[in-house]
Design a protein around this motif. Sequence first.
Motif, PDB file in Angstrom:
ATOM      1  N   SER A 181       0.731  -1.281   0.008  1.00 17.21           N
ATOM      2  CA  SER A 181      -0.042   0.174   0.199  1.00 17.21           C
ATOM      3  C   SER A 181       1.045   1.327  -0.185  1.00 17.21           C
ATOM      4  N   ILE A 182       2.242   1.199   0.563  1.00 16.54           N
ATOM      5  CA  ILE A 182       2.806   2.234   0.795  1.00 16.54           C
ATOM      6  C   ILE A 182       3.402   2.716  -0.757  1.00 16.54           C
ATOM      7  N   SER A 183       3.801   1.637  -1.637  1.00 13.81           N
ATOM      8  CA  SER A 183       4.403   1.818  -2.782  1.00 13.81           C
ATOM      9  C   SER A 183       3.434   2.287  -3.943  1.00 13.81           C
ATOM     10  N   TYR A 184       1.930   2.200  -3.630  1.00 10.28           N
ATOM     11  CA  TYR A 184       0.954   2.379  -4.727  1.00 10.28           C
ATOM     12  C   TYR A 184       1.055   3.994  -5.281  1.00 10.28           C
ATOM     13  N   LEU A 185       1.282   4.797  -4.063  1.00 12.45           N
ATOM     14  CA  LEU A 185       1.287   6.241  -4.362  1.00 12.45           C
ATOM     15  C   LEU A 185       2.198   6.634  -5.328  1.00 12.45           C
ATOM     16  N   ALA A 186       3.633   5.874  -5.102  1.00  8.76           N
ATOM     17  CA  ALA A 186       4.591   6.143  -6.151  1.00  8.76           C
ATOM     18  C   ALA A 186       4.353   5.744  -7.340  1.00  8.76           C
ATOM     19  N   GLN A 187       3.776   4.490  -7.363  1.00  6.80           N
ATOM     20  CA  GLN A 187       3.332   4.175  -8.804  1.00  6.80           C
ATOM     21  C   GLN A 187       2.293   4.738  -9.756  1.00  6.80           C
ATOM     22  N   ILE A 188       1.491   5.379  -8.913  1.00  7.15           N
ATOM     23  CA  ILE A 188       0.474   6.454  -9.718  1.00  7.15           C
ATOM     24  C   ILE A 188       1.098   7.663 -10.197  1.00  7.15           C
ATOM     25  N   VAL A 189       2.073   8.025  -9.345  1.00  5.45           N
ATOM     26  CA  VAL A 189       2.770   9.181  -9.770  1.00  5.45           C
ATOM     27  C   VAL A 189       3.739   8.854 -11.084  1.00  5.45           C
ATOM     28  N   LEU A 190       4.250   7.751 -10.728  1.00  2.92           N
ATOM     29  CA  LEU A 190       5.227   7.265 -12.076  1.00  2.92           C
ATOM     30  C   LEU A 190       4.318   6.955 -13.234  1.00  2.92           C
ATOM     31  N   GLY A 191       3.058   6.475 -13.184  1.00  2.00           N
ATOM     32  CA  GLY A 191       2.075   6.161 -14.176  1.00  2.00           C
ATOM     33  C   GLY A 191       1.737   7.486 -14.875  1.00  2.00           C
ATOM     34  N   SER A 227       1.561   0.747 -18.088  1.00  2.74           N
ATOM     35  CA  SER A 227       2.945   0.091 -18.166  1.00  2.74           C
ATOM     36  C   SER A 227       4.055   1.053 -17.821  1.00  2.74           C
ATOM     37  N   SER A 228       3.803   1.876 -16.650  1.00  5.68           N
ATOM     38  CA  SER A 228       4.633   2.472 -16.121  1.00  5.68           C
ATOM     39  C   SER A 228       6.279   1.975 -15.720  1.00  5.68           C
ATOM     40  N   GLU A 229       6.048   0.712 -15.356  1.00  5.74           N
ATOM     41  CA  GLU A 229       7.223  -0.009 -14.683  1.00  5.74           C
ATOM     42  C   GLU A 229       8.009  -0.321 -16.122  1.00  5.74           C
ATOM     43  N   ALA A 230       7.323  -0.698 -16.973  1.00 11.93           N
ATOM     44  CA  ALA A 230       8.030  -1.212 -18.125  1.00 11.93           C
ATOM     45  C   ALA A 230       8.705   0.095 -19.058  1.00 11.93           C
ATOM     46  N   ILE A 231       8.085   1.175 -18.963  1.00 13.47           N
ATOM     47  CA  ILE A 231       8.771   2.487 -19.621  1.00 13.47           C
ATOM     48  C   ILE A 231       9.899   2.794 -18.642  1.00 13.47           C
ATOM     49  N   PHE A 232       9.878   2.706 -17.418  1.00 12.67           N
ATOM     50  CA  PHE A 232      10.931   3.029 -16.546  1.00 12.67           C
ATOM     51  C   PHE A 232      11.984   2.092 -16.800  1.00 12.67           C
ATOM     52  N   SER A 233      11.872   0.793 -17.150  1.00  8.43           N
ATOM     53  CA  SER A 233      12.825  -0.295 -17.180  1.00  8.43           C
ATOM     54  C   SER A 233      13.508   0.121 -18.612  1.00  8.43           C
ATOM     55  N   ILE A 234      12.630   0.507 -19.483  1.00  5.58           N
ATOM     56  CA  ILE A 234      13.357   0.959 -20.999  1.00  5.58           C
ATOM     57  C   ILE A 234      13.945   2.157 -20.832  1.00  5.58           C
ATOM     58  N   LEU A 235      13.705   3.301 -20.027  1.00  3.66           N
ATOM     59  CA  LEU A 235      14.465   4.393 -19.878  1.00  3.66           C
ATOM     60  C   LEU A 235      15.861   4.126 -19.274  1.00  3.66           C
ATOM     61  N   GLN A 236      15.480   3.324 -18.129  1.00  7.02           N
ATOM     62  CA  GLN A 236      16.790   2.855 -17.416  1.00  7.02           C
ATOM     63  C   GLN A 236      17.994   2.075 -18.396  1.00  7.02           C
TER      64      GLN A 236
END
Length: 254
Positions: A181-191, A227-236
């Motif tokens: 539940s703590i990480s969901y806010l960060a994932q929303i912002v990243l999305g 797919s914010s996690e995938a976009i982050f992985s691609i940019l990284q």
Amino acid sequence: MENNTLQKDSKKVVSTNSNGVYPKVSKELITEINNMLSYAIYNGIVINTEVNSLIESKDLNDLINAHNILVKNIAPATPKSIEYTKALRGEGQNKSIFSKLPVVRNLIFLALFFLVLFIVTALSPDVNNNSLDKGLMNNSGLPLLLNLSYLASVAGLGVIFYLLKRVSDSIRESTMVSEESISYLAQIVLGIIAGLIMSEIISFYTKSPEDIDLFNKGVLALIGGFSSEAIFSILQGIIDRIKSIFIIPKTNIK
């Protein structure tokens, strides 16, 4: 005399461990083993019969082996997630799902917020194909704010859609833990950021401005949010490749 002293000291260490650390570890192992057994029996999961003889033994090694076997049997659930789910059921017997899981309630409220924002911005005459085609560089003022709000709402709906599906799967499989539940806010912002990057920056590289319209930018924002996690992985990955070009690896100089 020295040997006798060493033997006495070693006996003191063993007795301290047996009266201090080992009973606590054994107690925790037994508690987690009981929780995993109850979970497996309740959900009809096949349990390895080797566990029976290991549980009857009070030896720490046997308890650890039994614990390891049960962890494999109940996967993808974990002892921690089972304990968290058990605590939720015990604390909220007379509560609704929204009271038991505030994260679900918060995600639903955020989904409604992004949906209202999407509808309000889409109804504005300043949000249309032409204004979206202008993008960040050729737009300004209130139209720019409305267009960015529209794309952010689409990206927000995408990431909320992903998180709600993830939460529902975690509840069904009993894999939810309190840290999620703590990480969901960060994932929303990243999305939201990923959706804006996809729709406003990556769309610059299309062949002609006529190819950029309301549908294409909306889809890019939705994909970026989902797919914010995938976009982050691609940019990284891109950053790592650039770093490997300019940074010379260190070599051991003798």
